[in-house]
Design a protein around this motif. Structure first.
Motif, PDB file in Angstrom:
ATOM      1  N   PRO A   1       0.848  -1.201   0.000  1.00  0.00           N
ATOM      2  CA  PRO A   1       0.000   0.000   0.000  1.00  0.00           C
ATOM      3  C   PRO A   1       0.880   1.247   0.000  1.00  0.00           C
ATOM      4  N   MET A   2       0.447   2.274  -0.724  1.00  0.00           N
ATOM      5  CA  MET A   2       1.233   3.505  -0.813  1.00  0.00           C
ATOM      6  C   MET A   2       0.313   4.704  -0.981  1.00  0.00           C
ATOM      7  N   HIS A   3       0.850   5.890  -0.684  1.00  0.00           N
ATOM      8  CA  HIS A   3       0.127   7.121  -0.986  1.00  0.00           C
ATOM      9  C   HIS A   3       0.508   7.568  -2.392  1.00  0.00           C
ATOM     10  N   GLY A   4      -0.268   8.489  -2.943  1.00  0.00           N
ATOM     11  CA  GLY A   4      -0.106   8.899  -4.333  1.00  0.00           C
ATOM     12  C   GLY A   4       1.294   9.346  -4.686  1.00  0.00           C
ATOM     13  N   TYR A   5       1.868  10.227  -3.870  1.00  0.00           N
ATOM     14  CA  TYR A   5       3.216  10.720  -4.163  1.00  0.00           C
ATOM     15  C   TYR A   5       4.207   9.555  -4.203  1.00  0.00           C
ATOM     16  N   GLY A   6       4.067   8.624  -3.264  1.00  0.00           N
ATOM     17  CA  GLY A   6       4.952   7.459  -3.216  1.00  0.00           C
ATOM     18  C   GLY A   6       4.834   6.584  -4.455  1.00  0.00           C
ATOM     19  N   ILE A   7       3.622   6.476  -4.986  1.00  0.00           N
ATOM     20  CA  ILE A   7       3.409   5.699  -6.214  1.00  0.00           C
ATOM     21  C   ILE A   7       4.180   6.330  -7.360  1.00  0.00           C
ATOM     22  N   GLY A   8       4.073   7.648  -7.493  1.00  0.00           N
ATOM     23  CA  GLY A   8       4.798   8.354  -8.552  1.00  0.00           C
ATOM     24  C   GLY A   8       6.298   8.178  -8.433  1.00  0.00           C
ATOM     25  N   VAL A   9       6.813   8.284  -7.203  1.00  0.00           N
ATOM     26  CA  VAL A   9       8.250   8.113  -6.968  1.00  0.00           C
ATOM     27  C   VAL A   9       8.676   6.686  -7.307  1.00  0.00           C
ATOM     28  N   ARG A  10       7.880   5.712  -6.891  1.00  0.00           N
ATOM     29  CA  ARG A  10       8.216   4.310  -7.141  1.00  0.00           C
ATOM     30  C   ARG A  10       8.247   4.006  -8.633  1.00  0.00           C
TER      31      ARG A  10
ATOM     32  N   SER B   1      -8.601   0.582  -2.984  1.00  0.00           N
ATOM     33  CA  SER B   1      -9.345   1.297  -1.943  1.00  0.00           C
ATOM     34  C   SER B   1      -8.390   2.277  -1.290  1.00  0.00           C
ATOM     35  N   GLY B   2      -8.931   3.385  -0.827  1.00  0.00           N
ATOM     36  CA  GLY B   2      -8.120   4.422  -0.220  1.00  0.00           C
ATOM     37  C   GLY B   2      -8.510   4.658   1.220  1.00  0.00           C
ATOM     38  N   GLU B   3      -7.513   5.002   2.040  1.00  0.00           N
ATOM     39  CA  GLU B   3      -7.738   5.263   3.460  1.00  0.00           C
ATOM     40  C   GLU B   3      -6.780   6.376   3.890  1.00  0.00           C
ATOM     41  N   TRP B   4      -7.333   7.386   4.564  1.00  0.00           N
ATOM     42  CA  TRP B   4      -6.498   8.487   5.038  1.00  0.00           C
ATOM     43  C   TRP B   4      -5.680   8.035   6.238  1.00  0.00           C
ATOM     44  N   ARG B   5      -4.365   8.320   6.191  1.00  0.00           N
ATOM     45  CA  ARG B   5      -3.430   7.975   7.275  1.00  0.00           C
ATOM     46  C   ARG B   5      -2.413   9.092   7.427  1.00  0.00           C
ATOM     47  N   VAL B   6      -1.598   8.973   8.470  1.00  0.00           N
ATOM     48  CA  VAL B   6      -0.503   9.918   8.678  1.00  0.00           C
ATOM     49  C   VAL B   6       0.756   9.305   8.067  1.00  0.00           C
ATOM     50  N   THR B   7       1.495  10.111   7.283  1.00  0.00           N
ATOM     51  CA  THR B   7       2.710   9.631   6.614  1.00  0.00           C
ATOM     52  C   THR B   7       3.877   9.596   7.583  1.00  0.00           C
TER      53      THR B   7
ATOM     54  N   ARG C   1      -0.951  14.167   6.567  1.00  0.00           N
ATOM     55  CA  ARG C   1      -2.089  13.328   6.173  1.00  0.00           C
ATOM     56  C   ARG C   1      -2.015  13.018   4.690  1.00  0.00           C
ATOM     57  N   ALA C   2      -2.195  11.756   4.347  1.00  0.00           N
ATOM     58  CA  ALA C   2      -2.201  11.349   2.935  1.00  0.00           C
ATOM     59  C   ALA C   2      -3.124  10.147   2.779  1.00  0.00           C
ATOM     60  N   LYS C   3      -3.652  10.014   1.592  1.00  0.00           N
ATOM     61  CA  LYS C   3      -4.513   8.871   1.306  1.00  0.00           C
ATOM     62  C   LYS C   3      -3.647   7.718   0.818  1.00  0.00           C
ATOM     63  N   TYR C   4      -3.704   6.623   1.546  1.00  0.00           N
ATOM     64  CA  TYR C   4      -2.956   5.417   1.180  1.00  0.00           C
ATOM     65  C   TYR C   4      -3.888   4.494   0.404  1.00  0.00           C
ATOM     66  N   TYR C   5      -3.366   3.951  -0.673  1.00  0.00           N
ATOM     67  CA  TYR C   5      -4.162   3.091  -1.549  1.00  0.00           C
ATOM     68  C   TYR C   5      -3.704   1.648  -1.416  1.00  0.00           C
ATOM     69  N   THR C   6      -4.687   0.743  -1.472  1.00  0.00           N
ATOM     70  CA  THR C   6      -4.448  -0.691  -1.376  1.00  0.00           C
ATOM     71  C   THR C   6      -5.128  -1.371  -2.557  1.00  0.00           C
ATOM     72  N   LEU C   7      -4.478  -2.367  -3.105  1.00  0.00           N
ATOM     73  CA  LEU C   7      -5.041  -3.134  -4.215  1.00  0.00           C
ATOM     74  C   LEU C   7      -6.154  -4.038  -3.683  1.00  0.00           C
ATOM     75  N   SER C   8      -7.328  -4.004  -4.304  1.00  0.00           N
ATOM     76  CA  SER C   8      -8.433  -4.872  -3.900  1.00  0.00           C
ATOM     77  C   SER C   8      -8.289  -6.241  -4.565  1.00  0.00           C
ATOM     78  N   THR C   9      -9.100  -7.178  -4.124  1.00  0.00           N
ATOM     79  CA  THR C   9      -9.112  -8.506  -4.751  1.00  0.00           C
ATOM     80  C   THR C   9      -9.483  -8.377  -6.227  1.00  0.00           C
ATOM     81  N   ARG C  10     -10.466  -7.545  -6.508  1.00  0.00           N
ATOM     82  CA  ARG C  10     -10.876  -7.296  -7.892  1.00  0.00           C
ATOM     83  C   ARG C  10      -9.717  -6.675  -8.688  1.00  0.00           C
ATOM     84  N   GLY C  11      -8.984  -5.765  -8.058  1.00  0.00           N
ATOM     85  CA  GLY C  11      -7.840  -5.127  -8.700  1.00  0.00           C
ATOM     86  C   GLY C  11      -6.734  -6.117  -9.007  1.00  0.00           C
ATOM     87  N   ARG C  12      -6.511  -7.057  -8.091  1.00  0.00           N
ATOM     88  CA  ARG C  12      -5.470  -8.081  -8.295  1.00  0.00           C
ATOM     89  C   ARG C  12      -5.825  -8.960  -9.496  1.00  0.00           C
TER      90      ARG C  12
END
Length: 116
Positions: free
Chosen positions: A27-36, A66-72, A77-88
């Motif tokens: 799971p990652m936040h948007g900025y982290g996805i871009g960096v990765r 799915s997205g969930e707000w967390r502290v980085t 605060r950033a929205k962290y995204y997780t791959l769903s079963t459907r996404g996999r």
């Protein structure tokens, strides 16, 4: 090699697949996805926020992530995204299709006149 350092635009339609693959790792936040994506592609792909965040919203709307707000780690605060079963499942299908297509494109590019 000429142009080896040149940045390349991501082929239309592949950004979603690359985001899903990145989230399959963790799971990652948007900025982290871009960096990765930039790191893994060794700087060839740089995704700007104007492309990345609408893509994340579409993937979330479609139930692939799915997205969930967390502290980085930087206490923001950033929205962290997780791959769903459907996404996999979608990622597996897209990866298979992409491999078939890139193999076919490679065959066409490697073909010389007179070959079938």
């Amino acid at each position: 090699m000429a142009g080896a350092d040149k940045q390349t635009a991501i082929v239309q339609g592949t950004l979603h697949m690359l985001i899903l693959k990145t989230l399959a790792l963790e799971p990652m936040h948007g900025y982290g996805i871009g960096v990765r994506l930039e790191q893994i592609s060794k700087g060839v792909f740089q995704v700007n926020a104007g492309s990345l965040f609408p893509a994340l919203r579409r993937l979330e709307r479609d139930g692939l992530i799915s997205g969930e707000w967390r502290v980085t780690e930087n206490n923001r605060r950033a929205k962290y995204y997780t791959l769903s079963t459907r996404g996999r499942t979608h990622l597996k299908r897209e990866t298979r299709d992409w491999q078939v297509q890139t193999t076919a494109v490679a065959r066409i590019l490697d073909a010389s006149l007179g070959e079938s």
